[in-house]
Scaffold this active site. Structure first.
Site, short mmCIF file in Angstrom:
data_model
loop_
_atom_site.label_atom_id
_atom_site.label_comp_id
_atom_site.label_asym_id
_atom_site.label_seq_id
_atom_site.Cartn_x
_atom_site.Cartn_y
_atom_site.Cartn_z
N LYS A 58 0.86 -1.19 0.00
CA LYS A 58 0.00 0.00 0.00
C LYS A 58 0.89 1.23 0.00
CE LYS A 58 -4.34 -1.44 2.13
NZ LYS A 58 -5.22 -1.29 3.31
N GLU A 114 0.41 -2.45 16.86
CA GLU A 114 0.12 -3.20 15.62
C GLU A 114 0.57 -4.66 15.78
OE1 GLU A 114 -1.51 -1.95 13.00
OE2 GLU A 114 -1.30 0.23 13.18
N LYS A 119 0.98 -10.90 8.12
CA LYS A 119 0.53 -9.94 7.10
C LYS A 119 0.76 -10.50 5.71
CE LYS A 119 0.28 -5.26 5.53
NZ LYS A 119 0.43 -3.84 5.79
N GLU A 149 -7.36 -6.04 -1.06
CA GLU A 149 -8.35 -5.78 0.00
C GLU A 149 -9.79 -5.88 -0.50
OE1 GLU A 149 -7.13 -2.88 2.94
OE2 GLU A 149 -9.22 -2.53 3.47
N ARG A 154 -8.15 -8.92 3.77
CA ARG A 154 -7.13 -7.93 4.16
C ARG A 154 -7.69 -6.87 5.10
NH1 ARG A 154 -2.22 -5.32 0.58
NH2 ARG A 154 -1.48 -3.92 2.21
N HIS A 176 -9.10 0.04 13.80
CA HIS A 176 -8.83 1.25 13.04
C HIS A 176 -10.06 2.15 12.86
CE1 HIS A 176 -5.01 -0.60 12.33
NE2 HIS A 176 -4.59 0.38 11.57
N HIS A 220 -9.23 5.58 14.04
CA HIS A 220 -9.16 6.74 13.13
C HIS A 220 -10.07 7.86 13.60
CE1 HIS A 220 -7.44 4.57 9.34
NE2 HIS A 220 -6.49 5.05 10.12
N HIS A 227 -0.99 7.29 15.98
CA HIS A 227 -1.81 6.32 15.26
C HIS A 227 -1.90 4.98 16.02
CE1 HIS A 227 -3.52 3.93 12.05
NE2 HIS A 227 -2.50 3.10 12.14
N1 GLY Z 1 -2.15 -1.42 6.98
C1 GLY Z 1 -3.17 -2.26 6.50
C2 GLY Z 1 -2.86 -2.92 5.21
O1 GLY Z 1 -1.74 -2.89 4.76
O2 GLY Z 1 -3.73 -3.47 4.60
#
Ligand code: GLY
Length: 366
Positions: free
Chosen positions: A143, A185, A227, A237, A241, A248, A252, A266
């Site tokens: 991303k 995280e 991940k 996603e 994902r 979040h 957020h 964050h």
């Molecule tokens: N930070 C969430 C993702 O990479 O999908």
């Protein structure tokens, strides 16, 4: 000890090298990918601490470098930052067969990845993340984005790096608060999909936060492994994902309500958001109150904030939080999308969450 985690995406597969002192091997790891002079994008803080060692490792392998030092801070992840960086990269002479290196935290990684994706219609890039948050999350999975006045990460593309080099020893230079924010995280991976890892963190979290090499390497590599597995199954996603967004939606909204300021980093927002997601799940009878209490206990034991009341200053109001959630980019067809949990290590995407119930829950939450 060091670990290599592979992100298996066919021809775009890449390795994540996790180790204490990995930067010393960066030259050898990057040599097969480097063509001509290598632009190394970093920020002024990271440059002071790590640029010399990184460049020395490349020079030892005969790789010439062109460091590009950006201003530190989120404001760099902007159209203005992209313009400055694009110009510097184009002047460096990098071409489509070349490689661009991002040496820094999430801001540098996201911005450099985005610039690499769009310059000359796509140039390869390498991630050398220097914060815990970027080592376990933003440097992995492709991303890339910049922020606009409308919100964070709204302009971006998927562009996978060719390699990730995560040196856990350099995390010793991180301020404690930033280390903890990244650790939120790490906790998230256990909470969302791996009860055994969550239990390992309950037993070993203090060693991770004390920078014990083996514990820290395991925590980073295991987070990356989780991940990588999710990204391999759902790179764009379309479904699974989204689990990585556990905590979040609330997080957020809290960040937005505190003006994305120093009041709440964050990762701190994610920590509180994760506890809220479990408490909300428990209030719906999806998981037990014990599951929610366990998540809260580990978050607190780590030294992270665990409730809205832990945020310094005036408590963000429920109406304000609901407004921010309604604007969140994870809203789908007007419904609130949340990651909820059936137990510790078992989360799922809930696409039809009743806003009125969330409002009542928040109004009643400490
Ligand atoms: N930070 C969430 C993702 O990479 O999908």
């Amino acid at each position: 000890m060091s670990e290599i985690v592979t992100v298996g995406l066919g021809a775009r597969s890449y390795d994540i090298h996790v180790g204490a002192g990995a930067i010393a091997h960066a030259g050898a790891l990057l040599k097969p990918l480097a063509r001509g002079t290598l632009p190394v994008v970093t920020d002024e803080n990271v440059a002071k601490l790590h640029l010399d060692a990184f460049v020395a490792s490349l020079h030892a392998q005969g790789i010439q470098t062109a460091p590009i030092v950006m201003a530190a801070g989120e404001a760099t992840k902007s159209f203005a930052g992209l313009e400055r960086l694009s110009s510097a990269l184009l002047k460096s002479g990098v071409d489509r067969g070349g490689l661009i290196v991002a040496l820094g935290g999430g801001v540098i990684g996201d911005l450099t990845g985005f610039a690499a994706a769009v310059l000359k219609r796509g140039i390869d890039f390498a991630q050398v993340p220097t914060t815990l948050l970027s080592q376990v999350d933003s440097s992995v999975g492709g991303k890339t984005a910049i922020n606009t006045v409308e919100g964070k990460n709204l302009v971006g593309v998927f562009h996978q790096p060719r390699i990730v080099i995560a040196d856990t020893a350099i995390l010793k230079t991180l301020p404690r608060r930033e280390m903890l924010a990244g650790y939120a995280e790490v906790l998230k991976y256990g909470a969302l999909g791996d009860a055994a890892f969550f239990a390992w963190l309950e037993a070993n979290g203090a060693k991770v936060l004390a920078h014990e090499d083996n514990a820290l390497i395991h925590a980073v590599a295991h987070s990356c492994r989780m991940k990588a597995a999710i990204v391999e199954r759902d790179e764009r996603e379309k479904g699974e994902r989204a689990l990585l967004n556990l905590g979040h939606t609330f997080g957020h909204a809290l960040e937005a309500a505190t003006g994305f300021s120093d009041r709440l980093l964050h990762g701190e927002g994610v920590a509180i958001g994760m506890v809220l997601a479990f408490r909300y799940s428990a209030s719906l009878g999806l998981c037990t109150a014990d599951d929610a209490a366990r998540v809260e206990r580990l978050v607190r034991a780590s030294g992270l904030p665990a409730s809205i009341g832990d945020i310094p200053g005036v408590r963000p109001g429920t109406d304000e939080l609901m407004t921010h959630m309604a604007h969140d980019k994870k809203v789908k067809d007007g419904k609130l999308v949340f990651i909820l949990a059936r137990s510790v290590g078992q989360s799922f995407v809930a696409e039809d969450v009743d806003a009125a119930r969330v409002r009542a829950f928040l109004a009643d939450t400490p």
